[in-house]
Design a protein around this motif. Structure first.
Motif, PDB file in Angstrom:
ATOM      1  N   ASP A 138       0.792  -1.237   0.000  1.00  0.00           N
ATOM      2  CA  ASP A 138       0.000   0.000   0.000  1.00  0.00           C
ATOM      3  C   ASP A 138       0.823   1.286   0.000  1.00  0.00           C
ATOM      4  OD1 ASP A 138       0.918   0.341   2.619  1.00  0.00           O
ATOM      5  OD2 ASP A 138      -0.912  -0.395   3.546  1.00  0.00           O
ATOM      6  N   ALA A 139       2.144   1.189   0.052  1.00  0.00           N
ATOM      7  CA  ALA A 139       2.961   2.410   0.124  1.00  0.00           C
ATOM      8  C   ALA A 139       4.093   2.343  -0.901  1.00  0.00           C
ATOM      9  CB  ALA A 139       3.550   2.571   1.534  1.00  0.00           C
ATOM     10  N   PRO A 140       3.928   3.035  -2.042  1.00  0.00           N
ATOM     11  CA  PRO A 140       4.986   2.990  -3.057  1.00  0.00           C
ATOM     12  C   PRO A 140       6.327   3.499  -2.545  1.00  0.00           C
ATOM     13  CG  PRO A 140       3.261   4.598  -3.646  1.00  0.00           C
ATOM     14  CD  PRO A 140       2.771   3.826  -2.471  1.00  0.00           C
ATOM     15  N   GLU A 141       6.300   4.414  -1.559  1.00  0.00           N
ATOM     16  CA  GLU A 141       7.568   4.921  -1.016  1.00  0.00           C
ATOM     17  C   GLU A 141       8.368   3.796  -0.379  1.00  0.00           C
ATOM     18  OE1 GLU A 141       4.315   7.957  -0.720  1.00  0.00           O
ATOM     19  OE2 GLU A 141       4.603   5.965   0.138  1.00  0.00           O
ATOM     20  N   ALA A 142       7.681   2.883   0.308  1.00  0.00           N
ATOM     21  CA  ALA A 142       8.382   1.776   0.967  1.00  0.00           C
ATOM     22  C   ALA A 142       9.098   0.908  -0.062  1.00  0.00           C
ATOM     23  CB  ALA A 142       7.388   0.934   1.774  1.00  0.00           C
ATOM     24  N   LYS A 143       8.448   0.699  -1.207  1.00  0.00           N
ATOM     25  CA  LYS A 143       9.066  -0.115  -2.251  1.00  0.00           C
ATOM     26  C   LYS A 143      10.280   0.595  -2.839  1.00  0.00           C
ATOM     27  CE  LYS A 143       6.319  -2.753  -4.646  1.00  0.00           C
ATOM     28  NZ  LYS A 143       5.354  -3.274  -5.643  1.00  0.00           N
ATOM     29  N   ASN A 144      10.155   1.911  -3.067  1.00  0.00           N
ATOM     30  CA  ASN A 144      11.289   2.673  -3.597  1.00  0.00           C
ATOM     31  C   ASN A 144      12.462   2.668  -2.626  1.00  0.00           C
ATOM     32  OD1 ASN A 144      10.047   3.323  -5.970  1.00  0.00           O
ATOM     33  ND2 ASN A 144       9.429   5.374  -5.355  1.00  0.00           N
ATOM     34  N   GLN A 145      12.156   2.759  -1.322  1.00  0.00           N
ATOM     35  CA  GLN A 145      13.220   2.750  -0.322  1.00  0.00           C
ATOM     36  C   GLN A 145      14.003   1.439  -0.361  1.00  0.00           C
ATOM     37  OE1 GLN A 145      10.857   3.589   3.117  1.00  0.00           O
ATOM     38  NE2 GLN A 145      10.734   5.781   2.692  1.00  0.00           N
ATOM     39  N   ILE A 146      13.304   0.323  -0.600  1.00  0.00           N
ATOM     40  CA  ILE A 146      13.978  -0.969  -0.722  1.00  0.00           C
ATOM     41  C   ILE A 146      14.778  -1.023  -2.022  1.00  0.00           C
ATOM     42  CG2 ILE A 146      13.623  -3.460  -1.034  1.00  0.00           C
ATOM     43  CD1 ILE A 146      13.171  -2.546   1.839  1.00  0.00           C
ATOM     44  N   ALA A 147      14.191  -0.539  -3.110  1.00  0.00           N
ATOM     45  CA  ALA A 147      14.856  -0.622  -4.417  1.00  0.00           C
ATOM     46  C   ALA A 147      16.128   0.215  -4.461  1.00  0.00           C
ATOM     47  CB  ALA A 147      13.888  -0.186  -5.515  1.00  0.00           C
ATOM     48  N   PHE A 148      16.142   1.360  -3.774  1.00  0.00           N
ATOM     49  CA  PHE A 148      17.295   2.246  -3.808  1.00  0.00           C
ATOM     50  C   PHE A 148      18.434   1.764  -2.926  1.00  0.00           C
ATOM     51  CE2 PHE A 148      14.706   5.534  -5.762  1.00  0.00           C
ATOM     52  CZ  PHE A 148      15.648   6.244  -6.489  1.00  0.00           C
ATOM     53  N   ALA A 149      18.169   0.846  -2.024  1.00  0.00           N
ATOM     54  CA  ALA A 149      19.117   0.547  -0.948  1.00  0.00           C
ATOM     55  C   ALA A 149      20.368  -0.178  -1.435  1.00  0.00           C
ATOM     56  CB  ALA A 149      18.433  -0.294   0.125  1.00  0.00           C
ATOM     57  N   ASP A 150      21.489   0.193  -0.831  1.00  0.00           N
ATOM     58  CA  ASP A 150      22.716  -0.592  -0.940  1.00  0.00           C
ATOM     59  C   ASP A 150      22.819  -1.549   0.239  1.00  0.00           C
ATOM     60  OD1 ASP A 150      23.951   0.874  -3.258  1.00  0.00           O
ATOM     61  OD2 ASP A 150      23.748   2.535  -1.849  1.00  0.00           O
ATOM     62  N   VAL A 151      22.305  -1.117   1.389  1.00  0.00           N
ATOM     63  CA  VAL A 151      22.306  -1.920   2.615  1.00  0.00           C
ATOM     64  C   VAL A 151      20.897  -1.849   3.205  1.00  0.00           C
ATOM     65  CG1 VAL A 151      23.271  -2.190   4.942  1.00  0.00           C
ATOM     66  CG2 VAL A 151      24.721  -1.353   3.075  1.00  0.00           C
ATOM     67  N   ILE A 152      20.371  -2.991   3.644  1.00  0.00           N
ATOM     68  CA  ILE A 152      19.051  -3.029   4.282  1.00  0.00           C
ATOM     69  C   ILE A 152      19.197  -3.619   5.671  1.00  0.00           C
ATOM     70  CG2 ILE A 152      16.722  -4.037   4.213  1.00  0.00           C
ATOM     71  CD1 ILE A 152      17.015  -4.013   1.118  1.00  0.00           C
ATOM     72  N   VAL A 153      18.755  -2.862   6.677  1.00  0.00           N
ATOM     73  CA  VAL A 153      18.708  -3.368   8.051  1.00  0.00           C
ATOM     74  C   VAL A 153      17.287  -3.847   8.285  1.00  0.00           C
ATOM     75  CG1 VAL A 153      18.971  -2.816  10.488  1.00  0.00           C
ATOM     76  CG2 VAL A 153      20.504  -1.761   8.801  1.00  0.00           C
ATOM     77  N   LEU A 154      17.116  -5.164   8.333  1.00  0.00           N
ATOM     78  CA  LEU A 154      15.792  -5.750   8.558  1.00  0.00           C
ATOM     79  C   LEU A 154      15.581  -5.814  10.063  1.00  0.00           C
ATOM     80  CD1 LEU A 154      13.262  -6.929   7.333  1.00  0.00           C
ATOM     81  CD2 LEU A 154      14.405  -9.144   7.179  1.00  0.00           C
ATOM     82  N   ASN A 155      14.846  -4.843  10.570  1.00  0.00           N
ATOM     83  CA  ASN A 155      14.732  -4.599  12.004  1.00  0.00           C
ATOM     84  C   ASN A 155      13.509  -5.303  12.599  1.00  0.00           C
ATOM     85  OD1 ASN A 155      15.692  -3.353  14.353  1.00  0.00           O
ATOM     86  ND2 ASN A 155      14.330  -1.604  14.100  1.00  0.00           N
ATOM     87  N   ARG A 171      10.560 -11.149  -0.318  1.00  0.00           N
ATOM     88  CA  ARG A 171       9.944  -9.969  -0.924  1.00  0.00           C
ATOM     89  C   ARG A 171      10.990  -8.895  -1.200  1.00  0.00           C
ATOM     90  NH1 ARG A 171       4.678  -8.702  -0.855  1.00  0.00           N
ATOM     91  NH2 ARG A 171       5.456  -7.298  -2.473  1.00  0.00           N
ATOM     92  N   ILE A 172      11.913  -8.709  -0.254  1.00  0.00           N
ATOM     93  CA  ILE A 172      12.988  -7.730  -0.442  1.00  0.00           C
ATOM     94  C   ILE A 172      13.854  -8.122  -1.633  1.00  0.00           C
ATOM     95  CG2 ILE A 172      15.143  -6.858   0.553  1.00  0.00           C
ATOM     96  CD1 ILE A 172      13.740  -6.955   3.306  1.00  0.00           C
TER      97      ILE A 172
END
Length: 320
Positions: A138-155, A171-172
């Motif tokens: 439901d939030a395109p920003e969340a998807k863009n934040q994942i797509a742009f990432a070099d590092v992802i902290v899965l908290n 999914r990530i």
């Protein structure tokens, strides 16, 4: 680029734990000094009040959430910081949870003064293990934040089962196969894993997944997100490669979220390394090819509505 100040863009959806991670960075005994820029949504900023009062100076950008007004604010603040060069080792920009990281990341390509003084080290995205799957729907920003990432902290991994964790990681990976993922509780992740990553360095990716650059290697990707990697076993002709990558990003820039690559030029002892955000490209010669190292050329694109075959053929047509 030894004299450029590294900049980490810290992003992630509302409540994922960005401020928690920032506070950890600022309070750990690492001996580094950071300048922090907080991009707050709304007229009244409170995020900077939540950032612990270490020796760091916190600058605030208001009302720069999801539009490009953020860039003007950021350039102004960066100009001020450059006058104090030597008083800090690196810069951290924390975006609001509702932000698309693109305008922030692009700033380090579009403004000459900023790009001369600072380099985008990495985009670090904090993701909420419990709620990310819902936000991706439901939030395109969340998807863009994942797509742009070099590092992802899965908290917040303590809030989900192992099966749920595996599902959210899948999914990530469907959106961004190339980011390094770290599982964490309360953002407890080694600071060295999120800072000074050098986003240019594709070798890190190859170390994680040695076959990801194999010719024809495809990942399952998200419904509207593609990831494409291409490798040529030798050098490319700079007189063909440079116009091709420039033209491609100008034409397809809105659809290309991130691109990066390491390519070999004939008779050039150094690697040509580039990365891009949408239409913005930055690259230079850095790091010698090691003796005995295979001088191959490899590129990565993450985006939407990409003509994968045309990009593949275009890149391979630049072979020397």
């Amino acid at each position: 680029m030894p004299d450029k100040i590294p900049v980490t863009v810290l992003t992630g959806y509302l409540g994922a734990g960005k401020t928690t991670l920032l506070n950890r960075i600022l309070t750990e005994p690492h001996g580094k000094r950071y300048a922090v820029i907080v991009n707050e949504f709304g007229e009244i900023g409170i995020d900077n009040d939540l950032v612990v009062g270490a020796d760091e100076e916190v600058f605030e950008m208001n009302n720069g959430c999801i539009c490009c007004t953020v860039r003007g604010d950021l350039i102004r603040i960066m100009d001020g910081l450059m006058k104090r060069k030597g008083k800090f080792d690196a810069i951290i920009v924390e975006t609001t949870g509702l932000a698309d990281p693109a305008p922030v990341a692009q700033t380090f390509f579009v403004d000459q003064d900023v790009s001369d003084a600072a380099k985008l080290d990495a985009v670090v995205t904090v993701a909420d293990a419990k709620w990310l799957t819902d936000r991706l729907k439901d939030a395109p920003e969340a998807k863009n934040q994942i797509a742009f990432a070099d590092v992802i902290v899965l908290n917040k991994i303590d809030l989900v089962s192992e099966a749920e964790l595996a599902e959210v990681e899948a999914r990530i990976r469907a959106i961004n196969p190339y980011a390094r993922i770290y599982r964490a509780r309360n953002c407890q992740v080694p600071i060295a894993e999120v800072l000074n990553r050098n986003a240019f360095d594709l070798d890190r990716i190859v170390a994680i997944e040695p076959d990801f650059l194999e010719e024809g290697h495809h990942h399952h990707h998200d419904e509207d997100m593609q990831s494409l990697s291409i490798r040529h076993p030798g050098a490319v002709d700079p007189d063909r490669f440079m116009p091709w990558i420039s033209d491609l990003t100008q034409r397809e820039g809105p659809n290309i979220l991130r691109c990066k690559g390491i390519v070999a030029f004939p008779n050039e002892p150094k690697r040509f390394v580039f990365q891009g955000v949408h239409m913005m490209l930055d690259g230079d010669l850095q790091g010698d090819w090691k003796e005995g190292e295979k001088r191959e050329s490899r590129v990565v694109f993450i985006g939407r509505d990409l003509d994968e075959e045309a990009i593949r053929q275009g890149f391979l047509s630049t072979a020397a």
